[in-house]
Motif scaffolding. Structure first.
Motif, PDB file in Angstrom:
ATOM      1  N   TYR A   1       0.918  -1.134  -0.124  1.00  0.00           N
ATOM      2  CA  TYR A   1       0.029   0.017   0.038  1.00  0.00           C
ATOM      3  C   TYR A   1       0.858   1.128   0.059  1.00  0.00           C
ATOM      4  O   TYR A   1       2.047   1.258   0.247  1.00  0.00           O
ATOM      5  N   GLY A   2       0.163   2.419  -0.384  1.00  0.00           N
ATOM      6  CA  GLY A   2       0.914   3.607  -0.451  1.00  0.00           C
ATOM      7  C   GLY A   2       0.347   4.458  -1.925  1.00  0.00           C
ATOM      8  O   GLY A   2      -0.807   4.104  -2.247  1.00  0.00           O
ATOM      9  N   ASN A   3       1.016   5.467  -2.050  1.00  0.00           N
ATOM     10  CA  ASN A   3       0.558   6.364  -2.832  1.00  0.00           C
ATOM     11  C   ASN A   3       1.576   6.404  -4.251  1.00  0.00           C
ATOM     12  O   ASN A   3       2.578   6.926  -4.109  1.00  0.00           O
TER      13      ASN A   3
ATOM     14  N   ASP B   1       6.656   6.669  -2.131  1.00  0.00           N
ATOM     15  CA  ASP B   1       5.620   5.901  -1.435  1.00  0.00           C
ATOM     16  C   ASP B   1       4.807   4.912  -2.314  1.00  0.00           C
ATOM     17  O   ASP B   1       4.024   4.211  -1.634  1.00  0.00           O
TER      18      ASP B   1
ATOM     19  N   TRP C   1       3.433  -0.682  -3.614  1.00  0.00           N
ATOM     20  CA  TRP C   1       2.625  -1.053  -4.986  1.00  0.00           C
ATOM     21  C   TRP C   1       3.814  -1.884  -5.760  1.00  0.00           C
ATOM     22  O   TRP C   1       3.419  -2.896  -6.333  1.00  0.00           O
TER      23      TRP C   1
ATOM     24  N   GLU D   1       3.423  -5.734  -6.953  1.00  0.00           N
ATOM     25  CA  GLU D   1       3.296  -6.263  -8.481  1.00  0.00           C
ATOM     26  C   GLU D   1       4.313  -7.082  -8.832  1.00  0.00           C
ATOM     27  O   GLU D   1       4.233  -7.972  -9.255  1.00  0.00           O
TER      28      GLU D   1
ATOM     29  N   ILE E   1      -3.402  -4.717  -3.844  1.00  0.00           N
ATOM     30  CA  ILE E   1      -2.478  -3.451  -3.645  1.00  0.00           C
ATOM     31  C   ILE E   1      -3.648  -2.332  -3.248  1.00  0.00           C
ATOM     32  O   ILE E   1      -4.814  -2.444  -3.897  1.00  0.00           O
ATOM     33  N   ARG E   2      -3.312  -1.671  -2.482  1.00  0.00           N
ATOM     34  CA  ARG E   2      -4.088  -0.593  -1.906  1.00  0.00           C
ATOM     35  C   ARG E   2      -3.592   0.753  -1.610  1.00  0.00           C
ATOM     36  O   ARG E   2      -2.256   0.671  -1.518  1.00  0.00           O
TER      37      ARG E   2
ATOM     38  N   ASP F   1       5.115  -1.468   3.069  1.00  0.00           N
ATOM     39  CA  ASP F   1       4.842  -0.109   2.799  1.00  0.00           C
ATOM     40  C   ASP F   1       6.067   0.584   2.940  1.00  0.00           C
ATOM     41  O   ASP F   1       7.379   0.263   3.153  1.00  0.00           O
TER      42      ASP F   1
ATOM     43  N   ILE G   1      -7.698  -1.005  -6.106  1.00  0.00           N
ATOM     44  CA  ILE G   1      -8.435   0.103  -5.414  1.00  0.00           C
ATOM     45  C   ILE G   1      -8.605   1.113  -6.861  1.00  0.00           C
ATOM     46  O   ILE G   1      -9.556   1.810  -6.426  1.00  0.00           O
TER      47      ILE G   1
ATOM     48  N   HIS H   1       0.772   8.476   2.956  1.00  0.00           N
ATOM     49  CA  HIS H   1       0.629   8.332   4.265  1.00  0.00           C
ATOM     50  C   HIS H   1       1.823   8.241   4.971  1.00  0.00           C
ATOM     51  O   HIS H   1       2.002   8.258   6.113  1.00  0.00           O
TER      52      HIS H   1
END
Lengths: 154, 475
Positions: free
Chosen positions: A9-11, A17, A21, A25, A40-41, A62, B164, B450
């Motif tokens: 997860y992350g952006n 970040d 992901w 992947e 994946i979130r 993360d 998502i 985050h």
């Protein structure tokens, strides 16, 4: 029942970040699909407790910001009751707490963190972090192998 | 008594990064309040130079809670660039997708963030005022929240894939038709979701009596309300014209085309916030401030258009003889909308055309400018793009729901602060009410990284010279 669940997860639009992901992947490409599920979130949310409850072990991947860029850490996590205020997102420990309280299940939890250095807007990992990514996926691969061979104890 | 400023930084249980500043006068009373958004949104710059066709999947990454709304608004802007009319089935599938997201977003707001206050009260023990306290006190409610989140998320996954940020919605329609199996699975899940929505509404109505004081000062003031409605005045989240009503409930503008939003919506930049404050241009700033989102939609729409939601909307309108003004009622409006979404999904899924394979129109760019708009869970969302002849993005402007509500949130904090905050020290109950009024709007501020964000809570009291005279931290 899935033996091991991986949640990256992350952006992905904030450079390093995206570590969660990218790692998820990569792992989804070469880990055996029978025993491992990969999600994946963007962030962790309460309903993840449902899918976590169906696994024997869950590995959260993360980005971190405490340490030197490229530092890799792996630690066991336990259910955690967040105190007071909270945001739209949950911590990994809180997801485990939800899982235990709602589904009476307690899968083994792990937090794997790779420390980033650039969290500005944009895509692509910074060079140090990119170079460390194979170490992260290798570590998670070993962890998956180890957890998959454990008897069902959740 | 000297002049003080109280800063709450960052606000907890909301998305992104923000802080609240309360300015105290010499008598220890709040005289001004500001809701600062301290995180810069860089997405408008990030998209420049990219092919416009990438925009839906890129823009969806703006938000982890409401990616589908950005996906829909972006795809609609791209439809305008293609100058195509998307196939009717694609239109319906996009609507279902959007409704599922509204359900899960509203569920997170109500069950996860607001329910602790509603169960334990604004002065509840902070150690219990969280979702685990809710699990102990009202396990059915807590489990219903999880179930409703799961319901919405599973529909999104069935339609758009497991991630998502699904790329299922594309310029010109959707990438894949709905399968019969997926339609049947979604239809099978609807009755339970409807039961949860009904049950929660009844529970909510049973506890609101405990919050009469909060209702009276939680953003309870006259403003305009803005929302999208269908031609018949019904509630819609996907398409329609904008209506603006005033505090008396009178329609002051109707049939506004979202494409021409810049003609009637102004954007004001405040030096203390990255969030742009919007207003209705004909009335100017600040007289033209308005609210969007569930409360506004309930106020501007004549009906929902589904049987149970229509009953509940009628009851909602009885809360006040004019427009329903208190922002506390955002929670109630969210629950009516959840009911509507579930009922509306059933209508769409039983449409004979819903399994049609014709779900996408193909074209090259036929226009250099396009606007897409929809109702996101938190309010009206605009995506406005300009491209060059090669289809590369040259400029974009996004107006997000939280921006529309920025001025109203400021006023709400001021109203709550004036009523509940006194003296040198801020008690947990005062603090919680200031936060709770913001949570009523359920703002989604930045969808930030985050990893770099630490959502501890910090309250500082500053005197007139800017010196910290008291500090309260909660992590």
């Amino acid at each position: 029942m899935t033996r091991v669940l991986i949640i990256g997860y992350g952006n992905p639009l904030r450079h390093d970040d995206a570590i969660g992901w990218r790692a998820a992947e990569e792992l989804a490409r070469w880990l055996p699909v029978d025993d491992v599920d990969v999600l994946i979130r963007y962030q962790l949310t309460p309903e993840l407790a449902d899918v976590v409850s169906e696994s024997n072990a869950v590995i959260f991947i993360d980005a971190g910001d405490a340490g030197e860029p490229g530092d890799l850490t792996c630690e066991r996590i336990e259910p955690e009751r967040e105190r007071g205020g909270f945001t739209h997102e949950c911590s990994p420990g809180t997801v485990l707490e939800y899982c235990e309280k709602i589904y009476s299940r307690r899968p083994r939890g792990f937090q794997v963190t790779l420390c980033g250095e650039d969290f500005d807007y944009g895509e692509g990992l910074s060079p140090k972090v990119e170079a460390s990514l194979p170490h992260l996926t290798a570590l998670v691969g070993h962890l998956v192998k180890s957890e998959s061979s454990r008897p069902n104890a959740a | 008594m000297e002049r003080k400023t109280i800063i709450i930084d960052p606000v907890t249980r909301i998305e992104g990064h923000a802080k609240i500043t309360l300015h105290m006068n010499e008598k220890g009373r709040v005289e001004d309040a500001r809701f600062h958004v301290t995180q810069f949104r860089g997405f408008e710059k990030l998209c420049e130079g990219r092919p416009f066709s990438e925009m839906p999947s890129l823009m969806a990454r703006i938000c982890g809670i409401c990616p589908v709304s950005h996906l829909i608004a972006s795809a609609k802007a791209c439809d305008a660039l293609l100058a195509v009319k998307i196939p009717p089935t694609a239109d319906k599938l996009r609507r279902i997708f959007g409704l599922a997201q509204v359900v899960q977003s509203h569920a997170l707001s109500l069950f996860h963030l607001a329910s602790p206050d509603l169960i334990f009260g604004m002065d509840g023990d902070p150690a219990r005022t969280n979702i685990f306290g809710v699990l102990e006190q009202n396990p059915t409610l807590a489990k219903d929240g999880i179930q409703l989140r799961k319901f919405g998320q599973q529909i999104i996954e069935r339609l758009g894939g497991k991630r998502i940020h699904p790329a299922w919605i594309v310029p010109g329609g959707v990438s894949e038709p709905l399968t019969e199996d997926n339609r049947d699975a979604i239809l099978k899940a609807l009755p339970e979701a409807l039961q949860i929505a009904e049950r929660t509404l009844e529970w909510f109505k049973s506890v609101t009596e405990n919050f009469r004081e909060e209702i009276s000062v939680f953003g309870n003031f006259p403003t305009l309300f803005l929302g999208t409605i269908k031609d018949d005045g019904g509630l819609t989240f996907y398409d329609g014209k904008l209506r603006i009503t005033n505090a008396s409930g009178d329609v002051i503008a109707n049939g506004l085309d979202p494409v021409h939003y810049a003609e009637y919506i102004g954007e004001k930049v405040e030096p203390w916030s990255y969030l742009k404050s919007t207003y209705y241009k004909p009335l100017g700033f600040p007289e033209g401030i308005y609210r969007v989102g569930p409360l506004a939609r309930m106020n501007v729409a004549d009906r929902c258009g589904t049987p149970r939601a229509d009953q509940e909307m009628a009851e909602f309108h009885e809360l006040q003889r004019t427009a329903v003004l208190s922002s506390f009622h955002y929670h109630h409006a969210r629950l009516v909308e959840i009911l509507y979404c579930v009922e509306r999904m059933e209508q769409l899924l039983t449409d004979p055309e819903i399994l049609s394979k014709h779900v996408r129109a193909f074209a090259r760019p036929n226009a250099l400018e396009g606007v897409g708009a929809c109702e996101a869970p938190r309010g009206t969302l605009f995506h406005h793009y300009k491209i060059d002849e090669q289809g590369l993005m040259r400029w974009s402007n996004l107006i997000i729901a939280t921006g529309h509500n920025a001025v109203a949130m400021n006023k709400s904090i001021l109203q709550v602060g004036k009523h509940f905050v006194h003296g040198d020290k801020m008690t947990p109950g005062m603090l919680n009410r200031v936060e709770a009024v913001i949570r009523a709007y359920d703002p989604c501020l930045s969808c930030s990284t985050h990893a770099a964000g630490h959502m501890a809570l910090k309250v500082e009291l500053l005197n007139a010279s800017g010196e910290v005279v008291d500090r309260l931290c909660r992590s």
